[in-house]
Motif scaffolding. Structure first.
Motif, PDB file in Angstrom:
ATOM      1  N   LEU A  48       0.848  -1.186   0.000  1.00  0.00           N
ATOM      2  CA  LEU A  48       0.000   0.000   0.000  1.00  0.00           C
ATOM      3  C   LEU A  48       0.887   1.240   0.000  1.00  0.00           C
ATOM      4  CD1 LEU A  48      -2.518  -1.288   2.673  1.00  0.00           C
ATOM      5  CD2 LEU A  48      -2.913  -1.113   0.218  1.00  0.00           C
ATOM      6  N   PRO A  49       0.371   2.399  -0.365  1.00  0.00           N
ATOM      7  CA  PRO A  49       1.224   3.595  -0.416  1.00  0.00           C
ATOM      8  C   PRO A  49       1.891   3.935   0.915  1.00  0.00           C
ATOM      9  CG  PRO A  49      -0.857   4.005  -1.527  1.00  0.00           C
ATOM     10  CD  PRO A  49      -0.979   2.663  -0.854  1.00  0.00           C
ATOM     11  N   ASP A  50       1.200   3.735   2.028  1.00  0.00           N
ATOM     12  CA  ASP A  50       1.733   4.142   3.330  1.00  0.00           C
ATOM     13  C   ASP A  50       2.393   3.025   4.120  1.00  0.00           C
ATOM     14  OD1 ASP A  50       0.800   6.714   2.865  1.00  0.00           O
ATOM     15  OD2 ASP A  50      -1.149   6.238   3.738  1.00  0.00           O
ATOM     16  N   TYR A  51       2.074   1.773   3.812  1.00  0.00           N
ATOM     17  CA  TYR A  51       2.637   0.660   4.553  1.00  0.00           C
ATOM     18  C   TYR A  51       2.490  -0.639   3.784  1.00  0.00           C
ATOM     19  CZ  TYR A  51      -2.267   0.233   6.073  1.00  0.00           C
ATOM     20  OH  TYR A  51      -3.629   0.116   6.109  1.00  0.00           O
ATOM     21  N   ARG A  52       3.137  -1.686   4.292  1.00  0.00           N
ATOM     22  CA  ARG A  52       3.110  -3.019   3.687  1.00  0.00           C
ATOM     23  C   ARG A  52       2.484  -3.969   4.690  1.00  0.00           C
ATOM     24  NH1 ARG A  52       5.008   0.970   1.544  1.00  0.00           N
ATOM     25  NH2 ARG A  52       6.663   0.917   0.043  1.00  0.00           N
ATOM     26  N   ILE A  53       1.788  -4.978   4.168  1.00  0.00           N
ATOM     27  CA  ILE A  53       1.159  -5.967   5.036  1.00  0.00           C
ATOM     28  C   ILE A  53       1.641  -7.349   4.620  1.00  0.00           C
ATOM     29  CG2 ILE A  53      -1.010  -7.012   5.783  1.00  0.00           C
ATOM     30  CD1 ILE A  53      -2.339  -4.314   5.206  1.00  0.00           C
ATOM     31  N   ALA A  54       2.140  -8.111   5.582  1.00  0.00           N
ATOM     32  CA  ALA A  54       2.520  -9.509   5.376  1.00  0.00           C
ATOM     33  C   ALA A  54       1.382 -10.359   5.935  1.00  0.00           C
ATOM     34  CB  ALA A  54       3.819  -9.825   6.088  1.00  0.00           C
ATOM     35  N   VAL A  55       0.779 -11.170   5.064  1.00  0.00           N
ATOM     36  CA  VAL A  55      -0.326 -12.036   5.477  1.00  0.00           C
ATOM     37  C   VAL A  55       0.206 -13.466   5.541  1.00  0.00           C
ATOM     38  CG1 VAL A  55      -2.671 -12.802   4.991  1.00  0.00           C
ATOM     39  CG2 VAL A  55      -1.965 -10.497   4.333  1.00  0.00           C
ATOM     40  N   HIS A  56       0.052 -14.091   6.694  1.00  0.00           N
ATOM     41  CA  HIS A  56       0.543 -15.446   6.912  1.00  0.00           C
ATOM     42  C   HIS A  56      -0.513 -16.472   6.497  1.00  0.00           C
ATOM     43  CE1 HIS A  56       3.928 -13.732   9.027  1.00  0.00           C
ATOM     44  NE2 HIS A  56       3.076 -12.963   9.668  1.00  0.00           N
ATOM     45  N   PRO A  57      -0.118 -17.714   6.275  1.00  0.00           N
ATOM     46  CA  PRO A  57      -1.075 -18.752   5.855  1.00  0.00           C
ATOM     47  C   PRO A  57      -2.247 -18.932   6.830  1.00  0.00           C
ATOM     48  CG  PRO A  57       1.154 -19.544   5.567  1.00  0.00           C
ATOM     49  CD  PRO A  57       1.254 -18.230   6.289  1.00  0.00           C
ATOM     50  N   THR A  58      -2.045 -18.596   8.079  1.00  0.00           N
ATOM     51  CA  THR A  58      -3.107 -18.740   9.080  1.00  0.00           C
ATOM     52  C   THR A  58      -4.136 -17.619   8.994  1.00  0.00           C
ATOM     53  OG1 THR A  58      -1.857 -17.468  10.694  1.00  0.00           O
ATOM     54  CG2 THR A  58      -1.555 -19.876  10.698  1.00  0.00           C
ATOM     55  N   GLY A  59      -3.822 -16.565   8.227  1.00  0.00           N
ATOM     56  CA  GLY A  59      -4.704 -15.409   8.131  1.00  0.00           C
ATOM     57  C   GLY A  59      -4.242 -14.265   9.012  1.00  0.00           C
ATOM     58  N   GLU A 112       7.812   1.731   5.501  1.00  0.00           N
ATOM     59  CA  GLU A 112       8.762   1.542   4.394  1.00  0.00           C
ATOM     60  C   GLU A 112      10.144   1.102   4.856  1.00  0.00           C
ATOM     61  OE1 GLU A 112       9.075   5.625   5.907  1.00  0.00           O
ATOM     62  OE2 GLU A 112       7.354   4.545   5.143  1.00  0.00           O
ATOM     63  N   ARG A 113      10.439   1.247   6.154  1.00  0.00           N
ATOM     64  CA  ARG A 113      11.733   0.808   6.701  1.00  0.00           C
ATOM     65  C   ARG A 113      11.610  -0.526   7.441  1.00  0.00           C
ATOM     66  NH1 ARG A 113      16.015   4.166   7.527  1.00  0.00           N
ATOM     67  NH2 ARG A 113      15.901   6.063   6.344  1.00  0.00           N
ATOM     68  N   MET A 114      10.470  -1.192   7.259  1.00  0.00           N
ATOM     69  CA  MET A 114      10.169  -2.489   7.870  1.00  0.00           C
ATOM     70  C   MET A 114      10.071  -2.425   9.390  1.00  0.00           C
ATOM     71  SD  MET A 114       9.425  -4.372   5.424  1.00  0.00           S
ATOM     72  CE  MET A 114       9.246  -5.960   6.178  1.00  0.00           C
ATOM     73  N   ASN A 115       9.644  -1.273   9.921  1.00  0.00           N
ATOM     74  CA  ASN A 115       9.330  -1.150  11.342  1.00  0.00           C
ATOM     75  C   ASN A 115       7.882  -1.592  11.532  1.00  0.00           C
ATOM     76  OD1 ASN A 115      11.829   0.084  12.116  1.00  0.00           O
ATOM     77  ND2 ASN A 115      11.098   1.948  11.132  1.00  0.00           N
ATOM     78  N   ALA A 116       7.638  -2.422  12.522  1.00  0.00           N
ATOM     79  CA  ALA A 116       6.282  -2.930  12.758  1.00  0.00           C
ATOM     80  C   ALA A 116       5.329  -1.800  13.123  1.00  0.00           C
ATOM     81  CB  ALA A 116       6.301  -3.965  13.870  1.00  0.00           C
ATOM     82  N   LEU A 117       4.132  -1.847  12.552  1.00  0.00           N
ATOM     83  CA  LEU A 117       3.070  -0.887  12.850  1.00  0.00           C
ATOM     84  C   LEU A 117       1.957  -1.639  13.555  1.00  0.00           C
ATOM     85  CD1 LEU A 117       2.925   0.916   9.398  1.00  0.00           C
ATOM     86  CD2 LEU A 117       4.096   1.699  11.461  1.00  0.00           C
ATOM     87  N   GLU A 118       1.696  -1.299  14.775  1.00  0.00           N
ATOM     88  CA  GLU A 118       0.706  -2.027  15.578  1.00  0.00           C
ATOM     89  C   GLU A 118      -0.731  -1.697  15.198  1.00  0.00           C
ATOM     90  OE1 GLU A 118       1.512  -4.423  17.687  1.00  0.00           O
ATOM     91  OE2 GLU A 118       3.611  -4.087  17.205  1.00  0.00           O
ATOM     92  N   GLU A 119      -1.004  -0.475  14.791  1.00  0.00           N
ATOM     93  CA  GLU A 119      -2.385  -0.034  14.576  1.00  0.00           C
ATOM     94  C   GLU A 119      -2.849  -0.073  13.119  1.00  0.00           C
ATOM     95  OE1 GLU A 119      -4.421   0.627  17.116  1.00  0.00           O
ATOM     96  OE2 GLU A 119      -2.770   0.080  18.436  1.00  0.00           O
TER      97      GLU A 119
END
Length: 52
Positions: free
Chosen positions: A7-18, A25-32
């Motif tokens: 996405l323009p503002d962030y990336r989402i990694a979706v695991h096989p479990t859902g 953009e620097r791969m810092n986790a975003l909680e919200e």
């Protein structure tokens, strides 16, 4: 098999479990960060082309 959503503002990694994790953009986790229902619907529709 997992997948990613770019996405323009962030990336989402979706695991096989859902479960998913969002990163900036620097791969810092975003909680919200959460994808909108429109984005989630578009991703599922695109994935359905490959999984029948």
């Amino acid at each position: 098999m997992g997948y990613g959503i770019l996405l323009p503002d962030y990336r989402i990694a979706v695991h096989p479990t859902g479960a998913f994790e969002a990163y900036d953009e620097r791969m810092n986790a975003l909680e919200e960060a959460r994808p909108s229902s429109r984005v989630a619907s578009e991703v599922l529709q695109a994935l359905s082309r490959f999984y029948r």
